[in-house]
Motif scaffolding. Structure first.
Motif, PDB file in Angstrom:
ATOM      1  N   ALA A 139       1.171  -1.472  -0.109  1.00 25.70           N
ATOM      2  CA  ALA A 139       0.142   0.167   0.468  1.00 25.70           C
ATOM      3  C   ALA A 139       0.632   1.112   0.011  1.00 25.70           C
ATOM      4  N   GLU A 140       2.085   1.276   0.953  1.00 21.94           N
ATOM      5  CA  GLU A 140       2.635   2.014   0.374  1.00 21.94           C
ATOM      6  C   GLU A 140       3.460   2.648  -0.451  1.00 21.94           C
TER       7      GLU A 140
ATOM      8  N   ASN B  65      14.960   0.570  11.603  1.00 22.61           N
ATOM      9  CA  ASN B  65      15.330   1.231  10.627  1.00 22.61           C
ATOM     10  C   ASN B  65      15.451   1.073   9.578  1.00 22.61           C
ATOM     11  N   ALA B  66      15.413  -0.749   9.332  1.00 22.56           N
ATOM     12  CA  ALA B  66      14.865  -1.141   7.710  1.00 22.56           C
ATOM     13  C   ALA B  66      14.245  -0.687   7.363  1.00 22.56           C
ATOM     14  N   SER B  67      12.624  -1.003   8.449  1.00 27.31           N
ATOM     15  CA  SER B  67      11.594  -0.696   8.104  1.00 27.31           C
ATOM     16  C   SER B  67      11.122   1.288   7.393  1.00 27.31           C
ATOM     17  N   VAL B  68      11.607   1.863   8.357  1.00 26.61           N
ATOM     18  CA  VAL B  68      11.660   3.170   7.668  1.00 26.61           C
ATOM     19  C   VAL B  68      11.967   3.452   6.726  1.00 26.61           C
ATOM     20  N   GLU B  69      13.393   2.831   6.536  1.00 29.50           N
ATOM     21  CA  GLU B  69      14.192   3.451   4.767  1.00 29.50           C
ATOM     22  C   GLU B  69      13.439   2.497   3.679  1.00 29.50           C
TER      23      GLU B  69
ATOM     24  N   LEU C 172      10.353   5.057   3.369  1.00 31.50           N
ATOM     25  CA  LEU C 172      10.656   6.549   2.751  1.00 31.50           C
ATOM     26  C   LEU C 172      11.125   5.736   0.972  1.00 31.50           C
ATOM     27  N   LYS C 173      11.392   4.913   0.823  1.00 29.80           N
ATOM     28  CA  LYS C 173      11.662   4.812  -1.060  1.00 29.80           C
ATOM     29  C   LYS C 173      10.313   4.335  -1.238  1.00 29.80           C
ATOM     30  N   ASP C 174       9.803   3.412  -0.252  1.00 31.24           N
ATOM     31  CA  ASP C 174       8.589   3.057  -0.945  1.00 31.24           C
ATOM     32  C   ASP C 174       7.420   4.879  -1.482  1.00 31.24           C
TER      33      ASP C 174
END
Length: 297
Positions: A59-60, A108-112, A115-117
């Motif tokens: 969804a993101e 941290n991996a989830s945030v990255e 942000l990318k998606d």
């Protein structure tokens, strides 16, 4: 539309648009998503609620296609997203079981990935999606603080936490948790009496309410009397029953922010009607009484 202070320099629209089902159906092209966002903006609804797991971790990215197609949209919006649920679908299809992960590495991996998606350089509010029985607050808290200091995340909070979970995480943080997104509706009213809402109200923390229409079950055959009252009040104020149900949450002095999601453009265009509804104390309790199935003691 009324705006609520979430953190210093950050305000949210009183009603939040939920993107849980953004990938459902066929209207998922960038222009379709943009039309939904624009309809919200026309009503003063500027806060969008996401989570990495929504749509099987898709969804993101769907939201991101609309932001990338119309870059000017980003600065008109506040983006909320969540992390810590790992389900064996999408990017986590190799997981053996569904679990929670509040380690610094995973956050941290989830945030990255978010942000990318979504094609953005910042998340306005990051929530820990579910309480993690294995959470080490001395790791999770500093990880959240570091994300705020980095500017990638502007504020942090939690979702589905009980007061003791909230306090545990807060005890290991320099910054403040700014909200708890919990289930609240006429059909899920426990938070009004079990201390969850009072805990936030005492601390002047604005709560967010997910599933404010009870996942649609509010309109089922089992709640005829409640629906009849909602419909009657709606007719008196020239809105539909949905607007009255949301207004019931808005009436509370805790400044609840309902997260309301639909993919139907006609329904999206009416989300803001809830802000027009006036409920006096007796009418609020009339609905509450019908919802809990008994007179208050």
């Amino acid at each position: 539309m009324e705006r609520i202070d979430i953190a210093p320099g950050i305000t949210f629209s009183r009603i939040v648009y939920g993107m849980w089902r953004l990938g459902d159906g066929e209207d998922t092209a960038p222009s379709d998503v943009q039309a939904k966002v624009e309809s919200c903006l026309e009503q003063g609804i500027t806060t969008m609620d996401q989570a990495d797991i929504y749509g099987g971790y898709a969804a993101e990215a769907l939201f991101g296609t609309a932001l990338k197609a119309s870059p000017a949209l980003r600065d008109k919006l506040e983006i909320v997203t969540k992390c810590d649920i790992v389900a064996p679908v999408g990017r986590h299809s190799a997981a053996r079981v569904k679990y929670y992960d509040t380690t610094a590495e995973h956050i941290n991996a989830s945030v990255e990935a978010s942000l990318k998606d979504m094609g953005t350089d910042r998340i306005d509010l990051l929530l820990i999606h579910r309480p993690d029985p294995l959470m080490d607050p001395d790791e999770t808290g500093p990880a959240l603080d570091a994300l705020v200091k980095s500017g990638k995340v502007l504020s942090v909070g939690v979702s589905n936490f009980r007061p003791w979970d909230f306090q545990l995480l807060q005890s290991s943080m320099e910054g403040n948790l700014v909200t708890n997104q919990i289930e609240m509706s006429l059909l899920a009213a426990d938070a009004f009496t079990n201390g969850d809402l009072a805990f936030l109200q005492e601390r002047m923390i604005a709560p967010m309410a997910w599933s404010p229409l009870g996942g649609g079950s509010l309109f089922s055959e089992g709640h005829k009397d409640l629906m009849a009252a909602l419909t009657r009040i709606g007719k008196e104020q020239d809105v539909d029953a949905t607007a009255v149900a949301i207004a019931w949450l808005l009436r509370h002095p805790a400044k609840i922010l309902p997260v309301l999601g639909t993919n139907n453009l006609a329904r999206i265009a009416r989300i803001g009607d809830a802000a027009k509804v006036v409920l006096d104390r007796q009418t609020w309790f009339e609905l509450y009484t019908l919802a809990i199935g008994k007179e208050v003691a």
